[in-house]
Design an enzyme around this catalytic site. Structure first.
Site, short mmCIF file in Angstrom:
data_model
loop_
_atom_site.label_atom_id
_atom_site.label_comp_id
_atom_site.label_asym_id
_atom_site.label_seq_id
_atom_site.Cartn_x
_atom_site.Cartn_y
_atom_site.Cartn_z
N GLU A 77 -109.74 29.05 65.85
CA GLU A 77 -109.78 27.59 65.84
C GLU A 77 -111.21 27.10 65.98
O GLU A 77 -111.84 27.24 67.03
CB GLU A 77 -108.94 27.01 66.98
CG GLU A 77 -108.92 25.49 66.99
CD GLU A 77 -108.14 24.90 68.13
OE1 GLU A 77 -108.26 23.68 68.34
OE2 GLU A 77 -107.40 25.65 68.80
N LYS A 208 -92.54 34.74 80.77
CA LYS A 208 -92.81 34.27 79.41
C LYS A 208 -92.07 32.98 79.06
O LYS A 208 -91.66 32.77 77.93
CB LYS A 208 -92.50 35.37 78.39
CG LYS A 208 -93.35 36.63 78.58
CD LYS A 208 -93.01 37.70 77.58
CE LYS A 208 -93.96 38.88 77.71
NZ LYS A 208 -93.89 39.57 78.99
N ASP A 282 -101.30 40.12 78.28
CA ASP A 282 -100.03 39.90 77.57
C ASP A 282 -100.01 38.44 77.12
O ASP A 282 -99.76 37.53 77.92
CB ASP A 282 -98.86 40.18 78.51
CG ASP A 282 -97.51 40.13 77.81
OD1 ASP A 282 -97.42 39.50 76.73
OD2 ASP A 282 -96.54 40.71 78.32
N HIS A 373 -113.68 17.93 65.32
CA HIS A 373 -112.88 18.85 64.50
C HIS A 373 -113.22 18.74 63.01
O HIS A 373 -113.16 19.73 62.29
CB HIS A 373 -111.38 18.59 64.73
CG HIS A 373 -110.87 19.23 65.99
ND1 HIS A 373 -111.15 18.72 67.23
CD2 HIS A 373 -110.15 20.35 66.20
CE1 HIS A 373 -110.58 19.48 68.15
NE2 HIS A 373 -109.97 20.48 67.57
#
Length: 378
Positions: A77, A208, A282, A373
């Site tokens: 990004e 998660k 993770d 951006h």
């Protein structure tokens, strides 16, 4: 962007002229082999390469992290590394960051089903009498895990058995699974009332996933970071004022409440995901790790005080993907590889996340977000 930051050294060299017919990707695959990734991937076919940028330095005087650190961030990004770099620069011109791990817990929550609620209640009474034995059973499966607490949640004829551990310098998901399986086996063999079913995870641990319990309980490490930035640095680096940033944060928090968000973070996920990828964490644990609480206040001196609390930062400096070649190098850049470094890494990550919150908050408050951006992300 800060000047004078050199990229980290790498043990992998660019192709020489003798290798013109081979792509860098092919050479990289030849340099490594399937043994490198044993235990990390099945049906190994190659590598998915991500660019790594360096932000910082981060100036921090935390409980474990003290000094100046370059921050590796893996992302595709555009504008992300620049944004975090800007927040870190503002911190350097202020008081510098402070951070501390205040609690460490990793859960595994087996689910037990009984024929009747009476049987389930009888089982809870038995479990309450077996805590010392269960602790010995659980810890027999690991050299590092410590069973710190056992909680039972009775719902009809089912029980959620919450086993809460500390896991040393590992993030610990696999460790607590092995320990909890030992407990489940003990229950199956010795409980006076046998459960009809025992599931190793009843989906209540927060593994998660983000949920309401993520707000008040700890999963992994609960970390607090804070910084005070002068009004002058707010103007020159972040291009805003303390009051305008605070006003935006209050309004955006109200919007998040209306949207039902867990926490009031802006883009903690961006910085943590980039650091997770770079350091072999993770990445799926981003789901719970990015629940956060921002605070921003104008001090009596007219400066900005800001803090970020992450209650579910589940990371490690050993185990998992931390020992892979690139990930180890990224950890070593911050002196965060190996035993005794997990809390240090957690403090650094939380301070970096706070820097990113300040940068994006300022950009939106002053209308610079879209422009940044357009310039860097296209």
């Amino acid at each position: 962007m800060d000047q004078g930051i050199e990229p980290p050294p790498t043990s992998l060299q660019e192709p020489s002229s003798d290798d013109e017919e081979k792509s860098y990707f092919t050479l990289l695959n030849e340099h490594l082999n399937q043994q490198t990734f044993r235990g990390h991937i099945e049906n190994f076919a190659g590598l998915c390469m991500l660019p790594v940028g360096i932000a910082g330095p981060l100036h921090i005087q935390g409980d474990e992290a003290k000094g100046s650190f370059r921050i590796p961030m893996a992302t595709t990004e555009g504008a992300l590394v620049a944004s975090y770099n800007r927040g870190l620069r503002a911190g350097r011109q202020g008081s510098g960051f402070w951070a501390k791990v205040v609690e460490e817990i990793v859960q595994r929550c087996p689910l037990l089903k009984f024929t009747t609620a009476q049987q389930a209640f009888s089982f809870v009474q038995w479990i309450d009498s077996q805590h010392d034995t269960i602790k010995l059973v659980a810890e027999s499966a690991s050299r590092y895990a410590v069973l710190k607490n056992i909680r039972t949640i009775l719902e009809g004829n089912e029980i959620i058995l919450c086993l809460e551990y500390s896991t040393g310098d590992a993030s610990g998901q696999n460790m607590v699974t092995l320990c909890s399986q030992k407990v489940c086996d003990f229950i199956r063999d010795y409980a006076p009332v046998s459960p009809q079913e025992i599931y190793i995870e009843g989906n209540a641990s927060g593994d998660k996933k983000a949920g309401i319990r993520s707000l008040g309980r700890t999963r992994g490490k609960r970390v607090i970071a804070e910084v005070t930035i002068t009004a002058s640095a707010m103007s020159t680096v972040l291009k805003t004022t303390p009051q305008r940033l605070v006003d935006f944060w209050l309004s955006s928090t109200m919007s998040q409440i209306k949207a039902g968000s867990a926490g009031n973070q802006a883009h903690v996920a961006n910085g943590l995901a980039a650091m997770f990828l770079a350091t072999g964490q993770d990445v799926a644990c981003i789901a719970e790790a990015t629940v956060g609480f921002n605070r921003a206040e104008v001090t009596p001196q007219g400066d900005l005080y800001a803090s970020l609390t992450l209650p579910n930062l589940i990371i490690g400096s050993v185990g998992g993907g931390t020992g892979l070649p690139t990930q180890r190098e990224c950890l070593e850049i911050m002196d965060c590889f190996g035993a005794g470094k997990a809390n240090k890494l957690a403090e650094i990550m939380t301070a970096v996340a706070l820097a990113g919150e300040l940068s994006i908050g300022a950009a939106i408050a002053e209308g610079h977000f879209t422009q940044a951006h357009q310039k860097l992300g296209r």
